[in-house]
Design a protein around this motif. Structure first.
Motif, PDB file in Angstrom:
ATOM      1  N   GLN A 253      -6.553  -3.120   2.837  1.00 35.35           N
ATOM      2  CA  GLN A 253      -5.977  -3.527   1.553  1.00 35.35           C
ATOM      3  C   GLN A 253      -6.613  -4.813   1.014  1.00 35.35           C
ATOM      4  OE1 GLN A 253      -1.709  -3.770   2.262  1.00 35.35           O
ATOM      5  NE2 GLN A 253      -1.842  -2.053   3.662  1.00 35.35           N
TER       6      GLN A 253
ATOM      7  N   GLU B 187       0.825  -1.201   0.000  1.00 34.92           N
ATOM      8  CA  GLU B 187       0.000   0.000   0.000  1.00 34.92           C
ATOM      9  C   GLU B 187       0.865   1.259   0.000  1.00 34.92           C
ATOM     10  OE1 GLU B 187      -3.648   2.081  -0.015  1.00 34.92           O
ATOM     11  OE2 GLU B 187      -3.332  -0.084  -0.185  1.00 34.92           O
ATOM     12  N   LYS B 188       1.857   1.292   0.893  1.00 40.85           N
ATOM     13  CA  LYS B 188       2.708   2.475   1.001  1.00 40.85           C
ATOM     14  C   LYS B 188       4.060   2.091   1.589  1.00 40.85           C
ATOM     15  CE  LYS B 188       0.302   3.645   5.310  1.00 40.85           C
ATOM     16  NZ  LYS B 188      -0.535   4.657   5.994  1.00 40.85           N
TER      17      LYS B 188
END
Length: 418
Positions: free
Chosen positions: A207, A7-8
């Motif tokens: 997610q 995701e990051k």
């Protein structure tokens, strides 16, 4: 090569990148949240498509605010950690710097109308190139976001409000997708799988859309790695049969002083043998913490001199307990809170527990696991360790080796994907 989608960029991703490097595994990490200043070795699905259209390789360096192009006769003024662009004394844009801000490297420029409405934000990347623009409506909601190629041509157009993603090459539309996730599934991952293997790194339930992609039968994920055991247990049967937990290996473990302080983090008052352990170990301070309020039973237990309770504990206070305590007792029933046993192992607290309460069996050495009725034996071991750093260090070395074994599961899984 293995391409890992996350995701990051987080501390876990940083540790994963380091672990893969130590194992000699060729890997590319791709993150959905792209701030245009991702560290070396980290890319994004946007950069993947845009870079295919770039004709030259740019050098890392960023754009100094002194070289930002502005309209003729306009003025650029430095205002502490930001800068402003002015026309005839009226501010028309705010300039924000990338960390560390003292270097004055431009990360974004927020353009304003005369009434103060921010109608557009330009984003610059670590190569000093305008990488993307967001166009905002009167309510400051993003109407569209455009990613540019190195030639300043539109490459990706995202319209969040109707969830449309458009890919362009040389100004020509080549593909349309009904959602960002459709772009990931039907373009990005399919392109990668032509020559590489795919792995999803899942850190939270938000997610799940990524996890549940099926690729219309193409087997979109070759493996899924979870940041904590609770997620693995919940979603292990979704996405792929190749699943494991990522256990980061600290570069250096914190010092353990074998002090008589034991931590328990719980969401319930069902703590195995806690009353008996408190009696058996009057020299030990039991620190029982919870993010919620506590029952009357725990308040009564706290009347004993060696028990302290922390209902509704703050993050700051909990961090203080990690520094104070040298034992972690994994003896609460039901769910684990905050992946705490994994954290205790990383913080080099000696983890001890009962057979019916363990949340991370793979991280706890056999010498520290007891049957519930053998609480007196657990207490005896704690007595023998308290203030005896040599005995404590021997057990901690065994625990560290146990963690290394747990971490190697991911290494073996990744190597099997080659």
């Amino acid at each position: 090569m293995v391409v890992v989608l996350a995701e990051k960029y987080t501390e876990d991703i940083k540790n994963l990148q380091g672990a893969m490097g130590q194992w000699g595994i060729e890997m590319q990490i791709s993150v959905l949240e792209d701030n245009c200043f991702l560290p070396e070795g980290i890319t994004s699905p946007y950069e993947y498509f845009v870079s295919k259209q770039n004709r030259k390789v740019h050098e890392v360096g960023g754009l100094s605010y002194n070289f930002l192009e502005i309209p003729k006769y306009w003025e650029l003024r430095l205002n502490g950690n930001t800068a402003g662009i002015y026309e005839m004394g009226q501010k028309r844009a705010a300039v924000y710097f990338a960390e560390p801000v003292e270097k004055g490297i431009v990360q974004s420029v927020e353009w304003h109308m005369e009434n103060g409405w921010a109608y557009k934000i330009d984003y610059y990347n670590k190569y000093g190139v305008k990488y993307a623009s967001e166009f905002l409506d009167a309510d400051n909601k993003v109407e569209s976001k455009v990613y540019y190629s190195g030639q300043n041509q539109e490459a990706i157009v995202i319209q969040p409000q109707n969830n449309v993603v458009t890919l362009l090459e040389n100004g020509r539309v080549i593909a349309l997708f009904n959602s960002f996730y459709q772009y990931i599934e039907h373009y990005y991952i399919r392109e990668i799988k032509k020559k590489d293997r795919t792995m999803l790194f899942l850190e939270d339930e938000g997610q799940r859309n990524l996890l549940e992609m099926d690729g219309n039968g193409i087997g979109i994920w070759d493996a899924v790695v979870f940041s904590e055991k609770g997620l693995l247990e919940k979603y292990a049967d979704v996405g792929t049969e190749n699943c494991c937990i990522f256990y980061a290996m600290p570069e250096q473990y914190p010092k353990n002083n074998a002090s008589a302080n034991a931590l328990i983090l719980t969401a319930t008052d069902q703590i195995e043998q806690i009353g008996n352990l408190v009696v058996e170990l009057p020299e030990v301070s039991f620190h029982i913490a919870a993010h919620t309020q506590m029952s009357d039973g725990l308040y009564r237990l706290a009347e004993r001199g060696n028990v302290r309770i922390y209902p509704g504990i703050s993050e700051e206070s909990l961090e203080g307990l990690w520094d104070t305590c040298d034992f972690y007792l994994d003896i609460n029933h039901y769910r684990e809170v905050d992946d705490v046993v994994n954290r205790a192992s990383q913080e080099n607290l000696l983890v001890m527990g009962f057979q019916n309460t363990l949340h991370h069996r793979e991280l706890v050495i056999d010498e520290c696991i007891y049957a519930p009725q053998a609480y007196a034996e657990m207490a005896l071991l704690i007595k023998s360790i308290v203030n005896g750093t040599e005995a404590m260090q021997k057990l901690l070395l065994m625990q560290q080796e146990k963690r290394k074994e747990a971490a190697s599961v991911l290494q073996k899984l990744t190597e099997s994907l080659k």
